[in-house]
Write a protein that holds these residues in place. Sequence first.
Motif, PDB file in Angstrom:
ATOM      1  N   ALA A   1      -2.335  18.651 -40.067  1.00  7.20           N
ATOM      2  CA  ALA A   1      -2.838  19.796 -40.832  1.00  7.20           C
ATOM      3  C   ALA A   1      -3.565  20.774 -39.923  1.00  7.20           C
ATOM      4  O   ALA A   1      -3.437  21.991 -40.090  1.00  7.20           O
ATOM      5  CB  ALA A   1      -3.759  19.310 -41.950  1.00  7.20           C
ATOM      6  N   LEU A   2      -4.328  20.268 -38.971  1.00  9.53           N
ATOM      7  CA  LEU A   2      -5.038  21.144 -38.037  1.00  9.53           C
ATOM      8  C   LEU A   2      -4.064  22.000 -37.243  1.00  9.53           C
ATOM      9  O   LEU A   2      -4.224  23.217 -37.128  1.00  9.53           O
ATOM     10  CB  LEU A   2      -5.910  20.320 -37.092  1.00  9.53           C
ATOM     11  CG  LEU A   2      -6.637  21.108 -36.006  1.00  9.53           C
ATOM     12  CD1 LEU A   2      -7.664  22.035 -36.622  1.00  9.53           C
ATOM     13  CD2 LEU A   2      -7.290  20.161 -35.020  1.00  9.53           C
ATOM     14  N   VAL A   3      -3.033  21.385 -36.721  1.00  7.78           N
ATOM     15  CA  VAL A   3      -2.032  22.138 -35.953  1.00  7.78           C
ATOM     16  C   VAL A   3      -1.294  23.107 -36.876  1.00  7.78           C
ATOM     17  O   VAL A   3      -1.005  24.249 -36.497  1.00  7.78           O
ATOM     18  CB  VAL A   3      -1.063  21.176 -35.240  1.00  7.78           C
ATOM     19  CG1 VAL A   3       0.051  21.937 -34.559  1.00  7.78           C
ATOM     20  CG2 VAL A   3      -1.809  20.317 -34.240  1.00  7.78           C
ATOM     21  N   GLY A   4      -1.010  22.681 -38.107  1.00  6.93           N
ATOM     22  CA  GLY A   4      -0.337  23.555 -39.059  1.00  6.93           C
ATOM     23  C   GLY A   4      -1.155  24.786 -39.395  1.00  6.93           C
ATOM     24  O   GLY A   4      -0.636  25.905 -39.409  1.00  6.93           O
ATOM     25  N   VAL A   5      -2.437  24.599 -39.658  1.00  7.76           N
ATOM     26  CA  VAL A   5      -3.312  25.732 -39.970  1.00  7.76           C
ATOM     27  C   VAL A   5      -3.443  26.652 -38.751  1.00  7.76           C
ATOM     28  O   VAL A   5      -3.444  27.876 -38.879  1.00  7.76           O
ATOM     29  CB  VAL A   5      -4.685  25.244 -40.468  1.00  7.76           C
ATOM     30  CG1 VAL A   5      -5.672  26.389 -40.586  1.00  7.76           C
ATOM     31  CG2 VAL A   5      -4.549  24.536 -41.800  1.00  7.76           C
TER      32      VAL A   5
ATOM     33  N   SER B   1       2.060  16.813 -43.374  1.00  7.35           N
ATOM     34  CA  SER B   1       0.732  16.220 -43.501  1.00  7.35           C
ATOM     35  C   SER B   1       0.484  15.755 -44.926  1.00  7.35           C
ATOM     36  O   SER B   1      -0.011  14.645 -45.163  1.00  7.35           O
ATOM     37  CB  SER B   1      -0.324  17.247 -43.076  1.00  7.35           C
ATOM     38  OG  SER B   1      -1.607  16.792 -43.368  1.00  7.35           O
ATOM     39  N   PHE B   2       0.844  16.585 -45.896  1.00 10.84           N
ATOM     40  CA  PHE B   2       0.651  16.217 -47.295  1.00 10.84           C
ATOM     41  C   PHE B   2       1.556  15.051 -47.680  1.00 10.84           C
ATOM     42  O   PHE B   2       1.157  14.176 -48.456  1.00 10.84           O
ATOM     43  CB  PHE B   2       0.889  17.422 -48.193  1.00 10.84           C
ATOM     44  CG  PHE B   2       0.497  17.187 -49.615  1.00 10.84           C
ATOM     45  CD1 PHE B   2      -0.797  16.839 -49.944  1.00 10.84           C
ATOM     46  CD2 PHE B   2       1.422  17.313 -50.642  1.00 10.84           C
ATOM     47  CE1 PHE B   2      -1.173  16.617 -51.261  1.00 10.84           C
ATOM     48  CE2 PHE B   2       1.065  17.098 -51.949  1.00 10.84           C
ATOM     49  CZ  PHE B   2      -0.229  16.749 -52.264  1.00 10.84           C
TER      50      PHE B   2
ATOM     51  N   LEU C   1      -0.323  28.691 -38.550  1.00  9.68           N
ATOM     52  CA  LEU C   1      -0.335  29.752 -39.557  1.00  9.68           C
ATOM     53  C   LEU C   1      -1.222  30.905 -39.111  1.00  9.68           C
ATOM     54  O   LEU C   1      -0.873  32.076 -39.293  1.00  9.68           O
ATOM     55  CB  LEU C   1      -0.832  29.203 -40.896  1.00  9.68           C
ATOM     56  CG  LEU C   1       0.178  28.421 -41.719  1.00  9.68           C
ATOM     57  CD1 LEU C   1      -0.501  27.789 -42.922  1.00  9.68           C
ATOM     58  CD2 LEU C   1       1.316  29.311 -42.160  1.00  9.68           C
ATOM     59  N   ALA C   2      -2.372  30.582 -38.549  1.00 12.68           N
ATOM     60  CA  ALA C   2      -3.263  31.628 -38.049  1.00 12.68           C
ATOM     61  C   ALA C   2      -2.616  32.383 -36.895  1.00 12.68           C
ATOM     62  O   ALA C   2      -2.716  33.608 -36.812  1.00 12.68           O
ATOM     63  CB  ALA C   2      -4.592  31.025 -37.606  1.00 12.68           C
ATOM     64  N   ALA C   3      -1.951  31.670 -36.009  1.00  9.14           N
ATOM     65  CA  ALA C   3      -1.299  32.321 -34.872  1.00  9.14           C
ATOM     66  C   ALA C   3      -0.133  33.190 -35.320  1.00  9.14           C
ATOM     67  O   ALA C   3       0.262  34.116 -34.613  1.00  9.14           O
ATOM     68  CB  ALA C   3      -0.817  31.277 -33.875  1.00  9.14           C
ATOM     69  N   GLY C   4       0.404  32.917 -36.489  1.00  2.00           N
ATOM     70  CA  GLY C   4       1.504  33.717 -37.009  1.00  2.00           C
ATOM     71  C   GLY C   4       1.062  35.040 -37.604  1.00  2.00           C
ATOM     72  O   GLY C   4       1.892  35.911 -37.858  1.00  2.00           O
TER      73      GLY C   4
ATOM     74  N   ALA D   1       6.710  26.979 -38.968  1.00  2.12           N
ATOM     75  CA  ALA D   1       6.295  25.710 -38.370  1.00  2.12           C
ATOM     76  C   ALA D   1       4.961  25.245 -38.949  1.00  2.12           C
ATOM     77  O   ALA D   1       4.774  24.047 -39.207  1.00  2.12           O
ATOM     78  CB  ALA D   1       6.194  25.857 -36.855  1.00  2.12           C
ATOM     79  N   GLY D   2       4.045  26.177 -39.181  1.00  2.81           N
ATOM     80  CA  GLY D   2       2.765  25.824 -39.777  1.00  2.81           C
ATOM     81  C   GLY D   2       2.922  25.248 -41.171  1.00  2.81           C
ATOM     82  O   GLY D   2       2.321  24.222 -41.508  1.00  2.81           O
ATOM     83  N   TRP D   3       3.743  25.888 -41.994  1.00  6.32           N
ATOM     84  CA  TRP D   3       3.968  25.379 -43.345  1.00  6.32           C
ATOM     85  C   TRP D   3       4.663  24.023 -43.320  1.00  6.32           C
ATOM     86  O   TRP D   3       4.339  23.136 -44.127  1.00  6.32           O
ATOM     87  CB  TRP D   3       4.775  26.366 -44.175  1.00  6.32           C
ATOM     88  CG  TRP D   3       3.951  27.494 -44.697  1.00  6.32           C
ATOM     89  CD1 TRP D   3       4.054  28.809 -44.365  1.00  6.32           C
ATOM     90  CD2 TRP D   3       2.865  27.403 -45.629  1.00  6.32           C
ATOM     91  NE1 TRP D   3       3.105  29.539 -45.027  1.00  6.32           N
ATOM     92  CE2 TRP D   3       2.355  28.704 -45.821  1.00  6.32           C
ATOM     93  CE3 TRP D   3       2.275  26.346 -46.317  1.00  6.32           C
ATOM     94  CZ2 TRP D   3       1.292  28.966 -46.675  1.00  6.32           C
ATOM     95  CZ3 TRP D   3       1.210  26.620 -47.166  1.00  6.32           C
ATOM     96  CH2 TRP D   3       0.737  27.910 -47.341  1.00  6.32           C
ATOM     97  N   LEU D   4       5.617  23.848 -42.417  1.00  6.61           N
ATOM     98  CA  LEU D   4       6.297  22.556 -42.321  1.00  6.61           C
ATOM     99  C   LEU D   4       5.333  21.442 -41.908  1.00  6.61           C
ATOM    100  O   LEU D   4       5.397  20.325 -42.429  1.00  6.61           O
ATOM    101  CB  LEU D   4       7.471  22.640 -41.349  1.00  6.61           C
ATOM    102  CG  LEU D   4       8.664  23.464 -41.828  1.00  6.61           C
ATOM    103  CD1 LEU D   4       9.711  23.578 -40.732  1.00  6.61           C
ATOM    104  CD2 LEU D   4       9.271  22.861 -43.082  1.00  6.61           C
TER     105      LEU D   4
END
Length: 92
Positions: free
Chosen positions: A8-12, A50-51, A15-18, A42-45
């Motif tokens: 989740a940390l990498v995903g968030v 994670s979920f 998303l921020a980097a996007g 990639a962030g959403w995936l």
Amino acid sequence: MTAAALLALVGVAMLAAGARRQAAALFDADLGRPARSGLKLAGWLLLCASFAMVLAGDDRARMTIAWIGVIAVEALVIAMALSWLARRKSRP
């Protein structure tokens, strides 16, 4: 839960980097639309993976609430880090 929190940390972070503004602060260049879209996807995936890890556990209800809390804290930490980075780069 630790692996799900790391995903989740990498995903968030992705998303921020996007986002256009954060991408300019992170990469010192304006990323093109395809690159930003790829980061967001990639962030959403990663968030979905994670979920899915949380749902695969035993206590789904409690872990889902904990997962939401972890994502909120992670988003706050990433927002603060990006704000600090933007201020640091704007100084002469």
